[in-house]
Scaffold this active site. Structure first.
Site, PDB file in Angstrom:
ATOM      1  N   GLY A  92       2.787   0.619   3.297  1.00  0.00           N
ATOM      2  CA  GLY A  92       2.973   2.016   3.678  1.00  0.00           C
ATOM      3  C   GLY A  92       4.106   2.710   2.962  1.00  0.00           C
ATOM      4  CD  GLN A 107      -3.160  -0.723   0.335  1.00  0.00           C
ATOM      5  OE1 GLN A 107      -2.987  -0.634  -0.880  1.00  0.00           O
ATOM      6  NE2 GLN A 107      -4.341  -0.574   0.910  1.00  0.00           N
ATOM      7  CB  SER A 108       0.807   4.385  -1.974  1.00  0.00           C
ATOM      8  OG  SER A 108       0.684   3.701  -3.202  1.00  0.00           O
ATOM      9  CB  THR A 109       0.122   6.575   2.275  1.00  0.00           C
ATOM     10  OG1 THR A 109      -1.269   6.301   2.165  1.00  0.00           O
ATOM     11  CG2 THR A 109       0.588   7.331   1.034  1.00  0.00           C
TER      12      THR A 109
END
Length: 692
Positions: free
Chosen positions: A62, A21-23
């Site tokens: 993240g 997941q990107s963040t």
């Protein structure tokens, strides 16, 4: 459902599900995406892999896919593929693997070489085939373009909002956002007064560390925010004071882009934030917040803090004034190589330029004694400052009283806050159930601690003297007359023992930007004072040397001394003549010493033509032996009378007793000799006799 691309050789190796997941916010909020990614295990099972042969790599949750530098999970995946441990990589889409072509294509090359398949929701691809590589390459390029497009849109919206000053940045303590989004000052007056006190004290003291020490000595805490953003009071530190002073929000300005990402020199290190100079800030919207100080004052504070940093060679600052004796510490520059000069206290105060020696191994550029240079610069400074003495005195006294009043008001406000805390603790203790002993004991402990803090604050407040009213600082006619009579006393205050070296340096730096020194070739050092504003003053300072030959007029003085010696003049007479002609000794500032003439004469092999008496005097006075011969009395009798105090006569600096050669003095000494008088005072022009 199995794919035709899946071969038995692939099934002998692992199937890896890559989850990202990107963040961190998406990890918490977008749970459905996470469930879809972890469900790819079932997709691998349908393609023919057993449950035991399916691994999940989710170490990059993240983290952004823009770079693989900090993604340990992606690095693990590439390593396992290169070791032929992986037969299939599953991801919900290829953007989860990489959003950068420089990371994507090396993965395709390794997968094609090792025969590893890549699968997403749309299908299974073979990077080793032309069609598979073309399709995966297009997906990777589109993914990179998509990241750029998303970032551009978000950044454009953010900058547009920032240019209007409406971007909701985190506010420092003392500023709050009301429910409508408008920024207002903290309604707590104690917080407001403490912040205003910090700014007032820095403008007076000019050093962050000094402000911190005064606050801690007075027992005044600073308002801060904890990790959750809630206000709290804590002991002042250098970092907390500096963060308040350097925050532009207190000047009413919205600022965006105060930092930039610094590319690390060491390979593999993460990027770090670096502060930009004020003139490089990206967006500045003034008068956006309620201000504690105005913008010019904020710029002055930032300039002072920067100038106080003792990073001489990198940012060319002067450093904060310190308690060393040398006056030009931090503002002395070499007139030869242009570098900062350092101070050396060993063996006497000196200014030393050793930059070339320290950095390039070359000899020391120059060094010179500091005493005479400091004196010349101080005299020039006091001369320039003399017209402004009265105004400076009035402003300094007013500023001192304002700071003292602010300190006492802040202490009173802190005492009020602690009394409220103690009253609140008392009410909580009174409301608790007595049978609940654990809670009652804790509340009682808090109440006692609050009362202790109240007593400490009261004692600290009592020790502070009540401030004088600012109105009393108005200079009435009587006070103005007294102040005018004080004009010209600044040199005395400058030289007073109670004035510290740091205070002298701070006062000097108000007018002087830097001082450029050059020791010269002989005995005269060149001193150039650069004043604030760019004006310059050139000074020639005579310095001590160790030989006559090193004097600028040394050869001329030597020839002149020998000429006068051949004419029969004595050493002290020659020294007086040379002094009148503007010469000086190597270790004297303004005169030629007889010992210098004697050494010149001895070096030339010349002796005194005729000896002379110990003392020389004018024709109108007599020495004790000459007076004894003239009056036919023993000379020892004169010395006995002088020693017993019966004959009072002034003793000359040379040690001789000289008597005026006149009738009154002769008669007085004869009367003392025949006991007609008991005492004779010759210390005045007319002899004074005392009889029986």
């Amino acid at each position: 459902m199995k794919s035709e691309l899946v071969k038995p050789t692939h099934l002998t190796r692992k199937a890896v599900v890559y989850v990202r997941q990107s963040t961190p916010h998406q990890v918490v909020s977008n749970q459905e995406s996470l469930r879809l990614q972890y469900a790819l295990r079932q997709r691998a099972h349908e393609l023919g892999w057993h449950e035991a042969d399916i691994d999940v790599i989710d170490a990059d949750l993240g983290l952004s896919g823009a770079s693989a530098a900090v993604r340990s999970g992606f690095k693990e995946l590439v390593g396992r593929v290169s070791l032929s441990e992986v037969g299939l990589i599953l991801s919900i889409d290829v953007t989860r693997l990489a959003r950068n072509c420089s990371d994507w294509y090396p993965l395709l090359d390794i997968c094609g070489l090792r025969g590893c398949l890549i699968a997403d929701r749309d299908g299974v691809y073979d990077p080793g085939s032309a069609n598979g590589r073309l399709l995966l390459g297009l997906k990777g390029t589109i993914s990179e373009l998509e990241l750029h497009t998303i970032r551009s849109r978000l950044t454009a919206g953010l900058l547009a909002k920032a240019e209007r000053g409406e971007l909701a940045l985190t506010l420092p303590i003392g500023l709050l956002r009301d429910p409508s989004g408008i920024v207002v000052k903290d309604p707590d007056l104690a917080v407001q007064e403490r912040l205003e006190l910090v700014f007032e004290m820095f403008l007076k003291f000019g050093a962050v560390a000094k402000v911190m020490r005064v606050l801690n000595e007075r027992g005044l805490d600073l308002p801060r925010r904890d990790h959750h953003g809630d206000p709290r009071w804590a002991r002042a530190t250098v970092a907390s004071v500096a963060s308040i002073l350097k925050n532009p929000a207190y000047a009413g300005a919205f600022v965006y882009g105060r930092t930039r990402m610094h590319t690390p020199v060491r390979e593999g290190a993460a990027k770090a934030k670096a502060r930009r100079p004020i003139d490089e800030w990206r967006i500045v919207v003034k008068d956006r917040y309620p201000a504690y100080i105005d913008w010019p004052t904020y710029e002055k504070i930032c300039a002072t803090i920067k100038d106080n940093r003792a990073e001489y060679m990198r940012i060319k600052t002067r450093g904060a004034p310190r308690d060393g004796e040398l006056l030009l510490h931090g503002i002395a520059w070499c007139g030869r190589c242009g570098h900062k000069m350092f101070v050396r206290y060993k063996g006497g105060g000196q200014y030393v330029c050793n930059h070339l020696r320290s950095n390039e191994g070359l000899p020391t550029c120059q060094e010179m004694r500091a005493a005479r240079i400091d004196k010349a610069v101080a005299d020039a400074f006091l001369t320039a400052l003399a017209p402004a003495e009265l105004d400076a005195l009035s402003r300094a006294r007013r500023t001192q009283l304002q700071v003292d009043a602010a300190l006492r008001a802040s202490a009173e406000r802190q005492l009020e806050r602690k009394r409220y805390t103690a009253a609140l603790a008392e009410r909580q203790f009174n409301r608790v159930d007595p049978d609940n002993r654990l809670v009652a004991a804790e509340l009682e402990r808090r109440w006692e601690a609050a009362l202790t803090e109240v007593r400490a604050a009261e004692e600290a407040l009592v020790q502070q003297a009540p401030p004088q009213s600012i109105a009393q600082m108005g200079l009435d006619k009587d006070m103005q007359g007294k102040v005018i009579r004080l004009a010209g006393r600044l040199p005395q205050i400058w030289g007073d023992a109670t004035t510290t070296a740091a205070q002298r340096k701070a006062l000097l730096r108000c007018l002087v930007d830097k001082v450029v020194l050059d020791r010269g070739e002989h005995d005269v050092a060149s001193v150039r004072i650069v004043w604030r504003g760019g004006a310059m003053t050139e000074l020639a300072v005579q310095r001590r040397v160790n030989a006559v030959a090193k004097l600028a007029r040394g050869e001329e003085m030597r020839d002149r001394a020998l000429t006068l010696a051949r004419a029969g003049m004595y050493d002290d007479q020659i020294a007086a003549v040379l002094t009148s002609e503007g010469h000086r000794s190597p270790n004297s500032e303004s005169e030629v010493l007889p010992i210098t003439v004697q050494r010149i004469r001895h070096a030339a092999g010349m002796q005194v033509n005729a000896p002379r008496t110990r003392w020389s005097h004018g024709a109108h006075v007599l020495t004790a032996p000459e007076m004894a011969v003239k009056l036919s009395i023993p000379v020892n009798w004169l010395y006995v009378q002088i020693r017993k105090g019966r004959l009072l006569v002034d003793r000359q600096p040379s040690g001789a007793y000289l008597f005026s050669d006149n009738t009154d003095v002769h008669d007085g000494i004869q009367s003392l000799r025949t006991h007609k008088i008991d005492r004779l005072d010759l210390r005045i022009c007319q002899p004074h006799q005392e009889g029986h």
